[in-house]
Design an enzyme around this catalytic site. Structure first.
Site, mmCIF file in Angstrom:
data_model
loop_
_atom_site.group_PDB
_atom_site.id
_atom_site.type_symbol
_atom_site.label_atom_id
_atom_site.label_comp_id
_atom_site.label_asym_id
_atom_site.label_seq_id
_atom_site.Cartn_x
_atom_site.Cartn_y
_atom_site.Cartn_z
ATOM 1 N N ASN B 131 0.809 -1.212 0.000
ATOM 2 C CA ASN B 131 0.000 0.000 0.000
ATOM 3 C C ASN B 131 0.844 1.265 0.000
ATOM 4 O O ASN B 131 0.359 2.345 0.308
ATOM 5 C CB ASN B 131 -0.929 0.002 1.212
ATOM 6 C CG ASN B 131 -1.916 -1.143 1.144
ATOM 7 O OD1 ASN B 131 -2.546 -1.356 0.108
ATOM 8 N ND2 ASN B 131 -2.007 -1.925 2.209
ATOM 9 N N ASP B 242 17.259 10.237 -5.549
ATOM 10 C CA ASP B 242 17.709 11.373 -6.367
ATOM 11 C C ASP B 242 19.040 11.059 -7.043
ATOM 12 O O ASP B 242 19.265 11.395 -8.203
ATOM 13 C CB ASP B 242 17.887 12.637 -5.490
ATOM 14 C CG ASP B 242 16.556 13.290 -5.161
ATOM 15 O OD1 ASP B 242 15.539 12.918 -5.778
ATOM 16 O OD2 ASP B 242 16.542 14.173 -4.271
ATOM 17 N N ARG B 270 17.551 -6.661 -44.659
ATOM 18 C CA ARG B 270 16.235 -7.175 -45.016
ATOM 19 C C ARG B 270 15.795 -6.601 -46.368
ATOM 20 O O ARG B 270 15.782 -5.383 -46.538
ATOM 21 C CB ARG B 270 15.232 -6.760 -43.934
ATOM 22 C CG ARG B 270 13.774 -7.005 -44.278
ATOM 23 C CD ARG B 270 13.447 -8.476 -44.273
ATOM 24 N NE ARG B 270 11.993 -8.666 -44.311
ATOM 25 C CZ ARG B 270 11.429 -9.850 -44.533
ATOM 26 N NH1 ARG B 270 12.185 -10.914 -44.746
ATOM 27 N NH2 ARG B 270 10.121 -9.968 -44.545
ATOM 28 N N GLN B 281 12.001 5.505 -47.154
ATOM 29 C CA GLN B 281 11.964 6.675 -46.279
ATOM 30 C C GLN B 281 11.184 6.381 -44.982
ATOM 31 O O GLN B 281 11.537 6.893 -43.911
ATOM 32 C CB GLN B 281 11.334 7.846 -47.022
ATOM 33 C CG GLN B 281 11.707 9.171 -46.415
ATOM 34 C CD GLN B 281 11.151 10.328 -47.228
ATOM 35 O OE1 GLN B 281 9.969 10.359 -47.556
ATOM 36 N NE2 GLN B 281 12.004 11.273 -47.553
ATOM 37 N N GLU B 366 11.655 2.794 -9.546
ATOM 38 C CA GLU B 366 12.360 3.987 -9.021
ATOM 39 C C GLU B 366 11.504 5.246 -9.179
ATOM 40 O O GLU B 366 12.015 6.319 -9.465
ATOM 41 C CB GLU B 366 13.712 4.182 -9.724
ATOM 42 C CG GLU B 366 14.622 3.016 -9.510
ATOM 43 C CD GLU B 366 15.936 3.383 -8.853
ATOM 44 O OE1 GLU B 366 16.632 2.446 -8.480
ATOM 45 O OE2 GLU B 366 16.253 4.569 -8.685
ATOM 46 N N GLY B 367 10.218 5.110 -8.955
ATOM 47 C CA GLY B 367 9.292 6.229 -9.109
ATOM 48 C C GLY B 367 8.714 6.204 -10.513
ATOM 49 O O GLY B 367 9.461 6.303 -11.488
ATOM 50 N N THR B 368 7.401 6.043 -10.637
ATOM 51 C CA THR B 368 6.795 6.010 -11.976
ATOM 52 C C THR B 368 7.091 7.330 -12.687
ATOM 53 O O THR B 368 7.399 8.342 -12.046
ATOM 54 C CB THR B 368 5.270 5.854 -11.893
ATOM 55 O OG1 THR B 368 4.735 7.019 -11.234
ATOM 56 C CG2 THR B 368 4.860 4.607 -11.124
#
Lengths: 261, 387
Positions: B131, B242, B270, B281, B366-368
Site C-alpha cells: 500500500n 535522487d 532485409r 523513407q 524507481e518512481g513512476t
C-alpha cells in the site's frame, strides 16, 4: 614465491579479418588486434595458480611496438610484469627463431617455476612454439593440457589425446601448453586497467637478449613460406528431380563419380 | 562520421570499455537464456565483481574506485546494452550501498562497503510496500526499540534482488504519529532472526532480475544497525533515489542504443520489393528519430549526472528529468525497433521483443514517470514562486 612466465601473441581479430583474393595476403586496414584467444586461457591458468598459491606472473610477447597493447591488456587482468621483445630484425621469424627469442628473454627475467603457453595461435596455427621453447629452456613439457593442478610433487596435467586423455604429473620447472577448454578467462578489472596504463614495460631487442643476427628473424628461420593462397570452396549446384528413390540413386552416382563414396 | 563528443577522461573511457566488454562477451551470449529461465545471473555477478565495477561509487578507503554519479551512469549504460535485467541486479546493489556511503557511521562503512565494492555481497534497497508505492509515506513496516535491539514487523513488496542480496537498506516507521518524519532507515542482513522472503515474482520483463517480498516477523537487529538518525528515513530514501535516478536514465540510454543497433543492422539486410528496407523513407524516418532521441537522452543523462557530481544539493528536479526522458525514449525506441523488424521483431529469435518487454519497467520502477512529472512540476512551482 612461484614465478610463472606466460607467453602471449598479438593476432588479428578473427572476427574482422579479410583476405585479398589476388595476393592471398591479409588486408590489414580496419583489422583489430587481440590477444590470441587461447593465450588468455594460458594467462587465466597462471592467474588461478596465483589466486590459490601466490605467484608472480611475467607476461612476454615478441612483436612490433604496437604489441604493447596486448601486454597492457594482460596486466589489466592481473599479470604482474610484462616484457616486449621487439626488434625489426625479429621480423619473419618462424617457430624456431621465435623460441630462441622467448627462451633468452625468460632466462633474462630469472628462474621460472612454470612457463604456460596457449596451445597454438589462430594465425600461425603450428602448435610448435610451446614445445620448442621447452627444448631451448631444457624443461619437460606437456602439450594439449585441458586441466591443471599444482601439487606438492609437481603439476598434474590432463593431456588431451586422440583416444581420450592422459594424466601426466610433471616435475617443476616445466612448460605446459593449454587448450581453450581448460578454463574461462576472467575479465580485466578497473584497478588493473588503471595500473596497466602507467606500468613500465621494458622493450628488449636482439642486443639486449644477446642474440646474433643468424639466430633471429628471417635469417634464423629454416622455414620458407613458398606460397600463400586463399582456398576457395566453389560449390557446384545441381537440383535433383524425381521421386525419392530416383533422387537418392542419382545422388549416389554423383558422389561416387566425385570419389566421395 | 563524427559522433557526439562527451569529452570523457581516460578513466571514464576505461569504465565504458570494460563495461561494454562485459556486456558483449558475458551478457549478450546468455541473455535470452536468462530471460527464458529467470535464473539469477550469478555467473555475470562474478565477472562484475572481478571487474571492480561494483565499487565505482564507493570511496577508495572502503575498497572502491571513488567515482561519482556520472561514472556509475557510464557503467550502467554499457551493461544495459547487454541486458537490463542483469544491469538492474547490479544497480540494486548500488541502491543498497549508496545510503551507507552517504549516511553510514564509520563502523557501518567499514563493515559493509568493502564487501559491496568487491561484489562479495550484494546490496538491496527496500522501501515499497503493498500500500505504499508512489505514496511512500504510507509504509506500514514498523520498528520498535527493545533494549539493545530494534524489532521490525511488516512486509516489503517487489524488492529487487530480495533473497539473493545480503545487505538491505530498509525504511520502517519508528514514530508513526510524526508522519514522514517518523520513518527511519535500518541495515538488515540476510539471516537476521525473523527476516524471511516471499515467493519470487514472475514478471513481464526484467526476468534475469529477482523480485521478492521481504517479511519481517519480530525481526530483531542490534541497535547499531540504524542508518543515519532516527526520523531521517525518508530523507535517506529520497536522497538515495535522487542520486540513483540518472542511473535508471542511463539504463534507458543503453537499452535504446541496443534496440537502435538491432533495428539499423536488420534494415540494412532485409530485402522487400527488391531493395534493402533501409532505403525506404518510412524506415529511415523511424531510425532517424530513434537515433536522435537516444542521443538526446544520453546528453541529458550525462549532463545531469555531471551536475550532481559537481554539487548534489537540490537535485530532485534534474534527476527526475533524466529518468523521465531517457526511459520514455527507451520505451518508444524499443517499440519502434520491434516495428522495424516487423514479424521477425515479434519473435523470440530476435532480441528486440525482450528489449520492448524490458523497457516497460523503466517507466515504472524507481518512481513512476508520473511521479517524476510530479517532482518536476512541484519544483517548477517552487522555482517560479521565488521570482
Amino acid at each position: 614465491m612461484l614465478n610463472i612466465a606466460v607467453c602471449i601473441k598479438q593476432v588479428p581479430d578473427a572476427r574482422t579479418v579479410r583476405f585479398d583474393k589476388e595476393t592471398g595476403m591479409m588486408i590489414r586496414d580496419g583489422v583489430e588486434t587481440v590477444i590470441n584467444p587461447v593465450d588468455l586461457n594460458a594467462l587465466e591458468a597462471a592467474l588461478a595458480i596465483k589466486d590459490s598459491h601466490g605467484a608472480q606472473i611475467h607476461v612476454l610477447t615478441m612483436g612490433p611496438p604496437s604489441a604493447d597493447k596486448a601486454l597492457r591488456d594482460a596486466l589489466s587482468m592481473g599479470a604482474d610484469f610484462a616484457y616486449l621483445l621487439s626488434d625489426r630484425a625479429f621480423a619473419g621469424a618462424d617457430t624456431l627463431a621465435t623460441t630462441r627469442v622467448l627462451a633468452k628473454a625468460i632466462q633474462k627475467i630469472g628462474p621460472m617455476d612454470m612457463v604456460i603457453c596457449g596451445n597454438q595461435s589462430v594465425d600461425g596455427d603450428t602448435a610448435q612454439v610451446g614445445p620448442g621453447l621447452a627444448v631451448r629452456l631444457d624443461m619437460p613439457s606437456v602439450a594439449y593440457v585441458s586441466a591443471l593442478e599444482l601439487k606438492p610433487e609437481g603439476l598434474e596435467c590432463r593431456r588431451m589425446t586422440g583416444y581420450g586423455h592422459d594424466s601426466v604429473l610433471v616435475r617443476l620447472p616445466a612448460l605446459v601448453t593449454v587448450m581453450p577448454s581448460i578454463n574461462t578467462h576472467r575479465m580485466p578489472s578497473l584497478k588493473g586497467k588503471m595500473k596497466a596504463k602507467s606500468a613500465a614495460i621494458p622493450v628488449w631487442n636482439a642486443d639486449a637478449l644477446g642474440l646474433s643476427a643468424d639466430e633471429i628473424g628471417l635469417v634464423g628461420s629454416p622455414t620458407r613460406v613458398l606460397n600463400i593462397f586463399v582456398r576457395s570452396f566453389e560449390a557446384r549446384k545441381e537440383r535433383l528431380e524425381g521421386d525419392t528413390e530416383t533422387q537418392v540413386s542419382a545422388l549416389c552416382e554423383r558422389l561416387a563419380a566425385a570419389g566421395v563414396l | 562520421m563524427a559522433q557526439v563528443n562527451y569529452f570523457l577522461t581516460e578513466e571514464q573511457q576505461m569504465i565504458v570499455e570494460l563495461a561494454h566488454k562485459i556486456a558483449i562477451e558475458k551478457i549478450v551470449p546468455i541473455r535470452a537464456r536468462l530471460d527464458e529461465t529467470e535464473e539469477f545471473p550469478w555467473e555475470i555477478m562474478k565477472d562484475l565483481a572481478q571487474s571492480d565495477l561494483f565499487g565505482v561509487y564507493i570511496p577508495e578507503e572502503y575498497g572502491g574506485i571513488g567515482k561519482g554519479c556520472f561514472e556509475i551512469c557510464l557503467a550502467l549504460e554499457q551493461l544495459a546494452y547487454g541486458c537490463i535485467g542483469v544491469t538492474t541486479t547490479f544497480a540494486a546493489s548500488a541502491l543498497g550501498g549508496y545510503p551507507i556511503v552517504m549516511f553510514g557511521s564509520e563502523e557501518q562503512k567499514k563493515r559493509y562497503l568493502p564487501d559491496i565494492a568487491a561484489g562479495r555481497r550484494l546490496g538491496a534497497f527496500a522501501l515499497t510496500e503493498a500500500n505504499a508505492g508512489s505514496d511512500a509515506a504510507g509504509i506500514q513496516t514498523s520498528a520498535v526499540e527493545d533494549g539493545d535491539h530494534w524489532v521490525l514487523n511488516g512486509t516489503k513488496q517487489w524488492i529487487t534482488s530480495a533473497g539473493d542480496a545480503e545487505i538491505y537498506t530498509v525504511i520502517a516507521m519508528t514514530d508513526r504519529h510524526k508522519g514522514p518524519r517518523g520513518a527511519t532507515a535500518f541495515l538488515v542482513e540476510k539471516g537476521d532472526p525473523g527476516f524471511s522472503f516471499g515467493k519470487k515474482e514472475k514478471k513481464m520483463g526484467l526476468r534475469a532480475s529477482s523480485t521478492r517480498e521481504m517479511v519481517f516477523a519480530d525481526c530483531r537487529i542490534p541497535k547499531d544497525r540504524m542508518l543515519g538518525k532516527r526520523g531521517q528515513g525518508f530523507i535517506i530514501a529520497l536522497k538515495t533515489l535522487d542520486f540513483a535516478r540518472p542511473g535508471i536514465g542511463a539504463i534507458g540510454v543503453g537499452l535504446s542504443q541496443a534496440a537502435l543497433d538491432e533495428a539499423v543492422s536488420y534494415a540494412k539486410q532485409r530485402v522487400q520489393f527488391g531493395q534493402y528496407i533501409i532505403s525506404f523513407q518510412a524506415i529511415q524516418h523511424m531510425l532517424a528519430d530513434m537515433a536522435t532521441q537516444t542521443e538526446a537522452a544520453r546528453a541529458l543523462v550525462y549532463s545531469v549526472a555531471r551536475t550532481i557530481d559537481a554539487d548534489s544539493r537540490d537535485i530532485a528536479k534534474i534527476s527526475a528529468m533524466a529518468k523521465l526522458f531517457a526511459t520514455d525514449v527507451a520505451m518508444k525506441v524499443t517499440t519502434d525497433a520491434v516495428q522495424v523488424l516487423g514479424g521477425y521483431g515479434y519473435m523470440k529469435d530476435y532480441p528486440v521483443e525482450k528489449m520492448m518487454r524490458d523497457a516497460k519497467v523503466l517507466q515504472i520502477y524507481e518512481g513512476t514517470n508520473q511521479i517524476q512529472r510530479n517532482v518536476i512540476g512541484q519544483a517548477l512551482n517552487k522555482e517560479y514562486s521565488k521570482v
